[in-house]
Scaffold this motif. Structure first.
Motif, PDB file in Angstrom:
ATOM      1  N   ARG A  31       0.846  -1.196   0.000  1.00  0.00           N
ATOM      2  CA  ARG A  31       0.000   0.000   0.000  1.00  0.00           C
ATOM      3  C   ARG A  31       0.879   1.243   0.000  1.00  0.00           C
ATOM      4  N   ARG A  32       0.320   2.313  -0.485  1.00  0.00           N
ATOM      5  CA  ARG A  32       0.861   3.658  -0.291  1.00  0.00           C
ATOM      6  C   ARG A  32      -0.191   4.413   0.491  1.00  0.00           C
ATOM      7  N   CYS A  33       0.183   5.568   1.015  1.00  0.00           N
ATOM      8  CA  CYS A  33      -0.747   6.396   1.762  1.00  0.00           C
ATOM      9  C   CYS A  33      -0.633   7.821   1.238  1.00  0.00           C
ATOM     10  N   ASN A  34      -1.752   8.541   1.253  1.00  0.00           N
ATOM     11  CA  ASN A  34      -1.727   9.903   0.714  1.00  0.00           C
ATOM     12  C   ASN A  34      -1.687  10.971   1.802  1.00  0.00           C
ATOM     13  N   CYS A  35      -1.383  10.598   3.064  1.00  0.00           N
ATOM     14  CA  CYS A  35      -1.254  11.629   4.099  1.00  0.00           C
ATOM     15  C   CYS A  35      -0.052  12.518   3.765  1.00  0.00           C
ATOM     16  N   SER A  36       0.046  13.634   4.439  1.00  0.00           N
ATOM     17  CA  SER A  36       1.102  14.607   4.101  1.00  0.00           C
ATOM     18  C   SER A  36       2.501  14.013   4.204  1.00  0.00           C
ATOM     19  N   TYR A  37       2.761  13.199   5.195  1.00  0.00           N
ATOM     20  CA  TYR A  37       4.103  12.628   5.374  1.00  0.00           C
ATOM     21  C   TYR A  37       4.373  11.534   4.352  1.00  0.00           C
ATOM     22  N   CYS A  38       3.461  10.582   4.244  1.00  0.00           N
ATOM     23  CA  CYS A  38       3.668   9.467   3.311  1.00  0.00           C
ATOM     24  C   CYS A  38       3.720   9.930   1.861  1.00  0.00           C
ATOM     25  N   ARG A  39       2.922  10.920   1.533  1.00  0.00           N
ATOM     26  CA  ARG A  39       2.928  11.451   0.170  1.00  0.00           C
ATOM     27  C   ARG A  39       4.320  11.965  -0.186  1.00  0.00           C
ATOM     28  N   MET A  40       4.978  12.642   0.752  1.00  0.00           N
ATOM     29  CA  MET A  40       6.318  13.165   0.491  1.00  0.00           C
ATOM     30  C   MET A  40       7.370  12.054   0.515  1.00  0.00           C
ATOM     31  N   ARG A  41       7.142  11.050   1.328  1.00  0.00           N
ATOM     32  CA  ARG A  41       8.093   9.938   1.464  1.00  0.00           C
ATOM     33  C   ARG A  41       8.010   9.012   0.260  1.00  0.00           C
ATOM     34  N   ALA A  43       6.946   5.914  -0.161  1.00  0.00           N
ATOM     35  CA  ALA A  43       7.286   4.500  -0.033  1.00  0.00           C
ATOM     36  C   ALA A  43       6.076   3.585  -0.203  1.00  0.00           C
ATOM     37  N   VAL A  44       6.347   2.369  -0.661  1.00  0.00           N
ATOM     38  CA  VAL A  44       5.366   1.293  -0.678  1.00  0.00           C
ATOM     39  C   VAL A  44       5.601   0.508   0.608  1.00  0.00           C
ATOM     40  N   ALA A  45       4.548   0.323   1.403  1.00  0.00           N
ATOM     41  CA  ALA A  45       4.664  -0.404   2.673  1.00  0.00           C
ATOM     42  C   ALA A  45       3.898  -1.713   2.602  1.00  0.00           C
ATOM     43  N   VAL A  46       4.463  -2.750   3.226  1.00  0.00           N
ATOM     44  CA  VAL A  46       3.799  -4.045   3.368  1.00  0.00           C
ATOM     45  C   VAL A  46       3.616  -4.312   4.861  1.00  0.00           C
ATOM     46  N   SER A  47       2.708  -5.203   5.207  1.00  0.00           N
ATOM     47  CA  SER A  47       2.289  -5.387   6.601  1.00  0.00           C
ATOM     48  C   SER A  47       3.014  -6.511   7.324  1.00  0.00           C
ATOM     49  N   ALA A  48       3.241  -6.258   8.631  1.00  0.00           N
ATOM     50  CA  ALA A  48       3.790  -7.275   9.533  1.00  0.00           C
ATOM     51  C   ALA A  48       3.247  -7.007  10.932  1.00  0.00           C
ATOM     52  N   VAL A  97       6.124  -1.925   6.620  1.00  0.00           N
ATOM     53  CA  VAL A  97       7.548  -2.095   6.345  1.00  0.00           C
ATOM     54  C   VAL A  97       7.834  -1.586   4.942  1.00  0.00           C
ATOM     55  N   ASN A  98       8.870  -0.777   4.806  1.00  0.00           N
ATOM     56  CA  ASN A  98       9.263  -0.228   3.512  1.00  0.00           C
ATOM     57  C   ASN A  98       9.695  -1.371   2.599  1.00  0.00           C
ATOM     58  N   ALA A  99       8.897  -1.647   1.569  1.00  0.00           N
ATOM     59  CA  ALA A  99       9.187  -2.743   0.648  1.00  0.00           C
ATOM     60  C   ALA A  99      10.553  -2.581  -0.015  1.00  0.00           C
ATOM     61  N   ALA A 100      10.992  -1.352  -0.224  1.00  0.00           N
ATOM     62  CA  ALA A 100      12.285  -1.112  -0.878  1.00  0.00           C
ATOM     63  C   ALA A 100      13.456  -1.519   0.007  1.00  0.00           C
ATOM     64  N   CYS A 101      13.235  -1.703   1.292  1.00  0.00           N
ATOM     65  CA  CYS A 101      14.293  -2.149   2.208  1.00  0.00           C
ATOM     66  C   CYS A 101      14.428  -3.669   2.239  1.00  0.00           C
ATOM     67  N   LEU A 102      13.495  -4.387   1.646  1.00  0.00           N
ATOM     68  CA  LEU A 102      13.514  -5.843   1.668  1.00  0.00           C
ATOM     69  C   LEU A 102      14.448  -6.384   0.592  1.00  0.00           C
ATOM     70  N   GLU A 103      15.200  -7.425   0.935  1.00  0.00           N
ATOM     71  CA  GLU A 103      16.166  -8.014  -0.001  1.00  0.00           C
ATOM     72  C   GLU A 103      15.477  -8.454  -1.287  1.00  0.00           C
ATOM     73  N   GLY A 104      15.972  -7.960  -2.405  1.00  0.00           N
ATOM     74  CA  GLY A 104      15.478  -8.379  -3.710  1.00  0.00           C
ATOM     75  C   GLY A 104      14.146  -7.778  -4.123  1.00  0.00           C
ATOM     76  N   VAL A 105      13.628  -6.812  -3.364  1.00  0.00           N
ATOM     77  CA  VAL A 105      12.327  -6.202  -3.684  1.00  0.00           C
ATOM     78  C   VAL A 105      12.549  -4.739  -4.048  1.00  0.00           C
ATOM     79  N   SER A 106      11.866  -4.303  -5.079  1.00  0.00           N
ATOM     80  CA  SER A 106      11.903  -2.902  -5.492  1.00  0.00           C
ATOM     81  C   SER A 106      10.471  -2.386  -5.574  1.00  0.00           C
ATOM     82  N   PRO A 107      10.232  -1.132  -5.196  1.00  0.00           N
ATOM     83  CA  PRO A 107       8.867  -0.606  -5.334  1.00  0.00           C
ATOM     84  C   PRO A 107       8.418  -0.556  -6.786  1.00  0.00           C
ATOM     85  N   PHE A 108       9.348  -0.644  -7.708  1.00  0.00           N
ATOM     86  CA  PHE A 108       9.015  -0.621  -9.129  1.00  0.00           C
ATOM     87  C   PHE A 108       8.599  -1.992  -9.643  1.00  0.00           C
TER      88      PHE A 108
END
Length: 143
Positions: A31-41, A43-48, A97-108
């Motif tokens: 997911r992405r979020c459109n709040c002011s902080y997430c919009r600027m950040r 990132a794609v986040a996944v759940s844990a 969790v920032n998906a881009a920080c996960l090994e072998g995963v890219s937000p693209f």
């Protein structure tokens, strides 16, 4: 891309913060979020679940940022500045969790990413029964 990932390692850009996480629903929860902080950040986040993220190294390097209601905690590496994860306001028992920080995963790697409506957050409206989606972000591959 295998969206059914369970346990996976992750790290910030400089490698100072390293973690292992078991994702609640693999990469399906992206997911992405459109709040002011997430919009600027951006990132794609996944759940844990909270108990399913273990900091292996660099806990002392993590810095937390809170804003607005100060309910959510956004963690990032104080050395390289990369957002690694956040404790959710919508569900305090989960991390995003920032998906881009996960090994072998890219937000693209994601063709479509739902966008949660953080501007009209369900916790701001006591009568609301959950998170709303604000839309879907589609990535168009370069030709």
């Amino acid at each position: 891309m295998n969206k059914d990932i369970g346990e996976i390692n992750g790290a910030c850009h400089c490698g100072g913060v390293r973690f292992q996480v078991t994702l609640s629903d693999g990469l399906h929860s992206a997911r992405r979020c459109n709040c002011s902080y997430c919009r600027m950040r951006g990132a794609v986040a996944v759940s844990a679940e909270l108990a399913d993220l273990r900091i292996l190294q660099g806990e002392d390097l993590l810095t937390v940022y809170r804003f607005n209601t100060k309910s959510a905690q956004h963690f990032f590496c104080s050395r390289c500045g990369i957002y690694t994860h956040h404790q959710r306001r919508s569900n305090p028992d989960q991390y995003g969790v920032n998906a881009a920080c996960l090994e072998g995963v890219s937000p693209f790697d994601f063709a479509e990413v739902p966008v949660s409506d953080g501007i009209a957050h369900p916790k701001d409206n006591p009568g609301s029964s959950g998170s709303r989606l604000a839309g879907v972000l589609r990535f168009i591959p370069a030709e």
